[in-house]
Design a protein around this motif. Sequence first.
Motif, short mmCIF file in Angstrom:
data_model
loop_
_atom_site.label_atom_id
_atom_site.label_comp_id
_atom_site.label_asym_id
_atom_site.label_seq_id
_atom_site.Cartn_x
_atom_site.Cartn_y
_atom_site.Cartn_z
N MET A 87 0.81 -1.21 0.00
CA MET A 87 0.00 0.00 0.00
C MET A 87 0.85 1.26 0.00
SD MET A 87 -2.91 -1.16 -0.42
CE MET A 87 -3.63 0.47 -0.55
N ALA A 88 2.18 1.11 -0.03
CA ALA A 88 3.06 2.28 -0.08
C ALA A 88 2.86 3.03 -1.39
CB ALA A 88 4.51 1.86 0.08
N ASP A 89 2.84 4.34 -1.32
CA ASP A 89 2.57 5.18 -2.49
C ASP A 89 3.84 5.42 -3.29
OD1 ASP A 89 1.15 6.80 -4.22
OD2 ASP A 89 1.44 8.60 -3.01
N ARG A 90 3.76 5.14 -4.62
CA ARG A 90 4.86 5.39 -5.54
C ARG A 90 6.16 4.76 -5.07
NH1 ARG A 90 2.94 9.09 -9.10
NH2 ARG A 90 1.19 10.37 -8.40
N CYS A 91 6.06 3.50 -4.67
CA CYS A 91 7.23 2.79 -4.15
C CYS A 91 7.67 1.75 -5.17
CB CYS A 91 6.87 2.11 -2.84
SG CYS A 91 8.29 1.63 -1.84
N PRO A 92 8.96 1.70 -5.54
CA PRO A 92 9.41 0.68 -6.49
C PRO A 92 9.40 -0.70 -5.83
CG PRO A 92 11.28 1.91 -5.65
CD PRO A 92 10.05 2.59 -5.13
N TYR A 93 8.87 -1.69 -6.52
CA TYR A 93 8.80 -3.04 -6.00
C TYR A 93 9.80 -3.91 -6.74
CZ TYR A 93 4.44 -1.24 -4.14
OH TYR A 93 3.52 -0.49 -3.50
N SER A 94 10.50 -4.76 -6.01
CA SER A 94 11.52 -5.59 -6.65
C SER A 94 11.33 -7.07 -6.42
CB SER A 94 12.91 -5.18 -6.14
OG SER A 94 12.99 -5.35 -4.72
N LYS A 95 10.43 -7.46 -5.55
CA LYS A 95 10.28 -8.87 -5.24
C LYS A 95 8.80 -9.23 -5.23
CE LYS A 95 14.50 -9.04 -2.51
NZ LYS A 95 14.94 -7.70 -2.81
N ALA A 96 8.47 -10.33 -5.87
CA ALA A 96 7.06 -10.70 -6.01
C ALA A 96 6.42 -10.98 -4.66
CB ALA A 96 6.93 -11.90 -6.93
N SER A 97 6.81 -12.09 -4.04
CA SER A 97 6.15 -12.45 -2.79
C SER A 97 6.71 -11.68 -1.61
CB SER A 97 6.30 -13.95 -2.56
OG SER A 97 7.64 -14.35 -2.70
N GLY A 98 7.66 -10.73 -1.86
CA GLY A 98 8.12 -9.87 -0.79
C GLY A 98 7.11 -8.81 -0.42
N LEU A 99 6.10 -8.59 -1.26
CA LEU A 99 5.06 -7.62 -0.95
C LEU A 99 4.23 -8.14 0.21
CD1 LEU A 99 3.94 -6.86 -4.60
CD2 LEU A 99 5.42 -5.46 -3.16
N HIS A 100 3.91 -7.26 1.14
CA HIS A 100 3.21 -7.70 2.34
C HIS A 100 2.41 -6.55 2.94
CE1 HIS A 100 7.10 -6.05 3.83
NE2 HIS A 100 6.25 -5.38 4.59
N LEU A 101 1.66 -6.86 3.99
CA LEU A 101 1.08 -5.87 4.88
C LEU A 101 1.69 -6.06 6.26
CD1 LEU A 101 -2.75 -5.83 4.05
CD2 LEU A 101 -1.00 -4.21 3.28
N HIS A 102 1.96 -4.96 6.94
CA HIS A 102 2.45 -5.06 8.30
C HIS A 102 1.40 -5.73 9.18
CE1 HIS A 102 5.85 -2.47 7.44
NE2 HIS A 102 5.03 -1.59 6.89
N PRO A 103 1.82 -6.39 10.26
CA PRO A 103 0.83 -6.98 11.17
C PRO A 103 -0.22 -5.99 11.67
CG PRO A 103 2.99 -7.89 11.65
CD PRO A 103 3.20 -6.81 10.63
N TYR A 104 0.15 -4.72 11.93
CA TYR A 104 -0.86 -3.77 12.40
C TYR A 104 -1.84 -3.42 11.29
CZ TYR A 104 1.96 0.00 10.29
OH TYR A 104 2.66 0.81 9.42
N GLN A 105 -1.41 -3.46 10.02
CA GLN A 105 -2.35 -3.27 8.91
C GLN A 105 -3.28 -4.48 8.80
OE1 GLN A 105 1.04 -2.53 6.23
NE2 GLN A 105 -0.19 -0.88 5.35
N GLN A 106 -2.72 -5.67 8.94
CA GLN A 106 -3.54 -6.88 8.91
C GLN A 106 -4.61 -6.83 10.00
OE1 GLN A 106 -0.97 -10.44 9.06
NE2 GLN A 106 0.69 -9.18 8.27
N MET A 107 -4.20 -6.42 11.20
CA MET A 107 -5.14 -6.33 12.31
C MET A 107 -6.19 -5.26 12.06
SD MET A 107 -6.22 -7.49 15.14
CE MET A 107 -4.88 -8.63 15.56
N ALA A 108 -5.81 -4.14 11.42
CA ALA A 108 -6.77 -3.08 11.11
C ALA A 108 -7.86 -3.60 10.18
CB ALA A 108 -6.05 -1.89 10.48
N VAL A 109 -7.49 -4.38 9.17
CA VAL A 109 -8.50 -4.95 8.27
C VAL A 109 -9.41 -5.89 9.04
CG1 VAL A 109 -8.86 -6.40 6.24
CG2 VAL A 109 -7.01 -4.73 6.24
#
Length: 337
Positions: A302-324
Motif C-alpha cells: 500500500m506504499a505510495d509510488r514505491c518501487p517493488y523488486s520482489k514478487a512475494s516480498g510484498l506484504h502488509l504489516h501486522p498492524y495493517q492486517q489487524m486493522a482490516v
Amino acid sequence: MKKGRFVGWLWGFGVVLAAGACRRENLTMPMIPARPPRFEIRYPLNYPANLVGDGTILSIEGALEGAVPVQRPEDVVDRFELIIDGRRVGIFAPSQVVDEAFCTELGLVGCKGWPLLIDVREFGAPGRGKRLVLRAWKGSLMTEVALEFHYDNADLQQKALEFIRTRMVGTNPEKWNPEYRTHRMSDVTIYYKNEIPYYRDLIRRTLEDFVSKWTGLRFIETDREDVRPLIIYPHNGICCGATPKGENPANPYEITLALLSVDKGRLPPKLQLDDLAIIAHETGHAIGLPHTECVNGDHDFMADRCPYSKASGLHLHPYQQMAVKMVYSKPPGYSWR
C-alpha cells in the motif's frame, strides 16, 4: 647395457618419480575449507513493523551474502530453521523461501535475484523483547541470525486503531468525518469480475492467493451480474485506479461496487512484476486501505509510488492486517472514535 640406453632409462625413471611425487603432493594438498552460508535479515528491523499478535503473519525478508545469480539456492544452503522460545517452530527447504515459481509460472518480467522470504505464523508465548533465531545450514555448517520482536495483542490492536483513525477514515477525519467512520465492502467474501482476459491468471493468483493471505478476506471470480462488487477492467489512461461506484442507499459507508482499472498500455507484451503490485495496491484501496509511506527496503504493497523488486516480498504489516480484521468485524460505517 649401452650408455645411451642407460641414460634414457634413468631419464624415464626420473619422470615417473616426479609424476608420482606430483600426484602424492596433489593428494595431500589442503582443501579450501567450506564456509557456512551467510544470511542477513533485512526486514523487519524496527518497531512497530516487528510487532505481532494473534492471527497475524510476520514476513521475514533476507538475503544470502556472497551468492551469485548463476548459483542455485540449494548449492548455497540446505535448509533454514526457525527457533522461538528455544523451540524449533519451522524448517524450510530453499525452494520454500526462494519464490521464483510464481514469476516463472505467470511469465512475469523482473523477478531476478533471490528474495529469501519466510512467513512466521507461530510466535510462542506472548511477551515483549522476544528473540527469533533463524539458522541457515549447509551440511554440518551453520550460521544463525537473530531478530527481536514483540508479541503483544493489546499493543498491536492499539497500533491498528491508530492506523484506522488516522488513515482508514480519511486524511483529515476531524474536518469531514468527526465520528471516524470507515468505508468497507459489504462482506468478507468479495466476488470479482475480470474484464481483462490476458490478466486472468495474474489477477486470480494476486487476489485469491496473495491479497487474501494478507487481509483475511476471500476473493471469488464470477461472471454473475448480481454479485460482483469488484470489477477489473482496462482503460485508456495513466496507470490504474480503484473507484467506488456503488453504495448502499441505507448506509453510504457500505461499498457495493468498486471499479479497478488498469491502463491498456500495460497489457501484453508488457506484463511485468509491477503489475502484481498494482493489482494488490488498487485492490487494497477497494477494500478500504489507504496509502502508506514508501520506506526503503519495506515492500508494503500500500506504499505510495514505491518501487517493488520482489514478487512475494510484498506484504502488509501486522498492524495493517489487524486493522482490516477489526474493520471487517464491524458493520460498514462503524465509529472508531
